[in-house]
Design an enzyme around this catalytic site. Structure first.
Site, PDB file in Angstrom:
ATOM      1  N   ASN A 206      34.898  49.830  51.296  1.00 30.10           N
ATOM      2  CA  ASN A 206      34.686  49.992  49.855  1.00 30.10           C
ATOM      3  C   ASN A 206      33.191  50.228  49.643  1.00 30.10           C
ATOM      4  O   ASN A 206      32.398  49.303  49.761  1.00 30.10           O
ATOM      5  CB  ASN A 206      35.156  48.718  49.131  1.00 30.10           C
ATOM      6  CG  ASN A 206      34.829  48.740  47.645  1.00 30.10           C
ATOM      7  OD1 ASN A 206      34.416  49.772  47.102  1.00 30.10           O
ATOM      8  ND2 ASN A 206      35.031  47.616  46.980  1.00 30.10           N
TER       9      ASN A 206
ATOM     10  N   LYS B  90      31.738  50.942  46.950  1.00 26.81           N
ATOM     11  CA  LYS B  90      31.280  50.525  45.615  1.00 26.81           C
ATOM     12  C   LYS B  90      30.420  51.645  45.009  1.00 26.81           C
ATOM     13  O   LYS B  90      30.695  52.816  45.275  1.00 26.81           O
ATOM     14  CB  LYS B  90      30.559  49.178  45.706  1.00 26.81           C
ATOM     15  CG  LYS B  90      31.427  48.133  46.433  1.00 26.81           C
ATOM     16  CD  LYS B  90      30.907  46.740  46.357  1.00 26.81           C
ATOM     17  CE  LYS B  90      31.870  45.806  47.106  1.00 26.81           C
ATOM     18  NZ  LYS B  90      31.497  44.403  47.013  1.00 26.81           N
TER      19      LYS B  90
ATOM     20  N   HIS C  61      39.737  44.827  41.732  1.00 27.37           N
ATOM     21  CA  HIS C  61      38.605  44.230  42.459  1.00 27.37           C
ATOM     22  C   HIS C  61      37.896  43.241  41.534  1.00 27.37           C
ATOM     23  O   HIS C  61      37.793  43.469  40.328  1.00 27.37           O
ATOM     24  CB  HIS C  61      37.638  45.327  42.922  1.00 27.37           C
ATOM     25  CG  HIS C  61      36.627  44.822  43.894  1.00 27.37           C
ATOM     26  ND1 HIS C  61      35.522  44.091  43.499  1.00 27.37           N
ATOM     27  CD2 HIS C  61      36.560  44.907  45.245  1.00 27.37           C
ATOM     28  CE1 HIS C  61      34.831  43.764  44.579  1.00 27.37           C
ATOM     29  NE2 HIS C  61      35.432  44.239  45.646  1.00 27.37           N
TER      30      HIS C  61
ATOM     31  N   GLU D 132      34.911  42.722  41.002  1.00 28.06           N
ATOM     32  CA  GLU D 132      33.796  43.300  40.238  1.00 28.06           C
ATOM     33  C   GLU D 132      34.316  44.034  39.002  1.00 28.06           C
ATOM     34  O   GLU D 132      33.676  44.018  37.946  1.00 28.06           O
ATOM     35  CB  GLU D 132      32.963  44.219  41.151  1.00 28.06           C
ATOM     36  CG  GLU D 132      32.139  43.388  42.134  1.00 28.06           C
ATOM     37  CD  GLU D 132      31.817  44.062  43.450  1.00 28.06           C
ATOM     38  OE1 GLU D 132      31.983  45.295  43.573  1.00 28.06           O
ATOM     39  OE2 GLU D 132      31.405  43.341  44.386  1.00 28.06           O
TER      40      GLU D 132
ATOM     41  N   GLU E  99      40.187  38.495  48.540  1.00 29.23           N
ATOM     42  CA  GLU E  99      38.726  38.515  48.516  1.00 29.23           C
ATOM     43  C   GLU E  99      38.217  37.341  47.689  1.00 29.23           C
ATOM     44  O   GLU E  99      38.133  37.433  46.455  1.00 29.23           O
ATOM     45  CB  GLU E  99      38.225  39.825  47.890  1.00 29.23           C
ATOM     46  CG  GLU E  99      38.605  41.066  48.671  1.00 29.23           C
ATOM     47  CD  GLU E  99      37.610  42.201  48.449  1.00 29.23           C
ATOM     48  OE1 GLU E  99      37.159  42.758  49.442  1.00 29.23           O
ATOM     49  OE2 GLU E  99      37.276  42.510  47.301  1.00 29.23           O
TER      50      GLU E  99
ATOM     51  N   GLY F  92      29.585  39.899  49.183  1.00 32.29           N
ATOM     52  CA  GLY F  92      28.177  40.283  49.123  1.00 32.29           C
ATOM     53  C   GLY F  92      27.213  39.123  49.317  1.00 32.29           C
ATOM     54  O   GLY F  92      26.025  39.252  49.067  1.00 32.29           O
TER      55      GLY F  92
ATOM     56  N   SER G 285      32.157  39.592  52.956  1.00 29.98           N
ATOM     57  CA  SER G 285      31.170  39.422  54.029  1.00 29.98           C
ATOM     58  C   SER G 285      31.745  39.601  55.428  1.00 29.98           C
ATOM     59  O   SER G 285      31.363  38.901  56.360  1.00 29.98           O
ATOM     60  CB  SER G 285      30.466  38.067  53.892  1.00 29.98           C
ATOM     61  OG  SER G 285      29.751  38.018  52.665  1.00 29.98           O
TER      62      SER G 285
HETATM   63  P1  13P Z   1      31.088  42.657  51.126  1.00 25.46           P
HETATM   64  O1  13P Z   1      31.746  43.066  52.421  1.00 25.46           O
HETATM   65  O2  13P Z   1      29.808  43.396  50.849  1.00 25.46           O
HETATM   66  O3  13P Z   1      30.983  41.181  50.998  1.00 25.46           O
HETATM   67  O4  13P Z   1      32.080  43.143  49.947  1.00 25.46           O
HETATM   68  C1  13P Z   1      33.416  42.820  50.037  1.00 25.46           C
HETATM   69  C2  13P Z   1      34.148  43.593  48.997  1.00 25.46           C
HETATM   70  O5  13P Z   1      33.995  43.346  47.822  1.00 25.46           O
HETATM   71  C3  13P Z   1      35.045  44.658  49.448  1.00 25.46           C
HETATM   72  O6  13P Z   1      35.846  45.113  48.412  1.00 25.46           O
END
Ligand code: 13P
Length: 260
Positions: free
Chosen positions: A12, A14, A104, A106, A175, A181, A219
């Site tokens: 992803n 983003k 997601h 976010e 997640e 992150g 992560s």
């Molecule tokens: P990270 O791998 O940067 O922690 O992000 C995970 C994520 O949100 C994947 O959709």
């Protein structure tokens, strides 16, 4: 014995990725997968929507289209309409996407997306023939309050439509919000227990749904990928930051290959 569920490693990106470096990274990924011969797990890259068409062309030119799929990061619940700034599932499909990430954390946080909206988006994705990667996960306060299983179970049952969902058109991504992150992934035992919980819950939601692939995200990096991917009920990973550079994504894919 062959695995029942084929592993899936999804990147992803983003809101990262400009045209030239993105094309260069995709060429590297295609070369890596081509050199490996037969594709030993499914690989999906979900770039910003603006990059779908050029990356599809890059994959086609590099002979990687059969081995690497593309996905969107969101879609609207309607197939078209007056929704400035949004993108519809059929448009993602036109641009070469076969998957779309929905719900997601976010999106849930930045755009106040509810489970009901996510469910409508899943239906839109299915109308367009896309596979929906539906994200669920608890935040830190919910985990500390001992509510993680309840929160995830509820999000799962509310985010999935009551009909039309199969193990072939849905992937679940667990997640935990506090692991995204932050560099701090969940503990292996916690991941395995939550994935088991999700699988049992899926089995109650519809016939055959316990066969859905369940990815872990939060992560995932080269240092922890092998351990996470070998856990019971973990069928792959949804990788954010570590998917942006193929040098970092590569060992994660290789970890999946190694345990096949
Ligand atoms: P990270 O791998 O940067 O922690 O992000 C995970 C994520 O949100 C994947 O959709």
């Amino acid at each position: 014995m062959a695995r029942i569920r084929r592993r899936l490693i999804a990147g992803n990106w983003k809101m990262h990725g400009r045209l030239k470096p993105a094309v260069a990274e995709m060429r590297r990924l295609a070369a890596l997968v081509r050199r490996a011969g037969r594709s030993r797990c499914d690989i999906v890259i979900c770039p910003p929507a603006s990059l779908l068409v050029p990356l599809r062309a890059t994959l086609a030119a590099a002979g990687g289209l059969r081995r690497i799929a593309l996905g969107g990061q969101d879609c609207h619940s309607a197939d078209a309409g007056a929704h400035t700034g949004d993108i519809a599932a059929p448009m993602l499909a036109d641009a070469g996407a076969r998957f779309v990430i929905l719900g997601h954390s976010e999106r849930r946080a930045d755009h106040a997306e509810t489970d009901a909206l996510v469910r409508a988006k899943v239906q839109a994705a299915h109308r367009a023939g896309l596979i929906a990667i539906v994200c669920v996960g608890e935040n830190l306060a919910e985990r500390e309050a001992g509510a993680a299983y309840r929160v995830v179970g509820r999000a799962l049952s509310r985010s999935l439509p009551a009909s039309g969902v199969t193990a072939a058109n849905i992937v679940i991504a667990y997640e935990p919000v506090w692991a995204i992150g932050t560099g701090r992934s969940a503990e292996s035992g916690d991941i395995a227990r939550m994935h088991g919980h999700i699988r049992r819950r899926l089995g109650r939601l519809g016939p055959g749904l316990e066969a859905c692939r369940i990815l872990y995200g939060g992560s995932v990096k080269p240092a922890n990928a092998a351990e996470i991917l070998s856990l019971a009920d973990v069928d792959g990973a949804l990788v954010g930051g570590a998917s942006l550079k193929i040098a970092e994504f590569r060992p994660i894919i290789e970890a999946a290959w190694a345990i096949e």
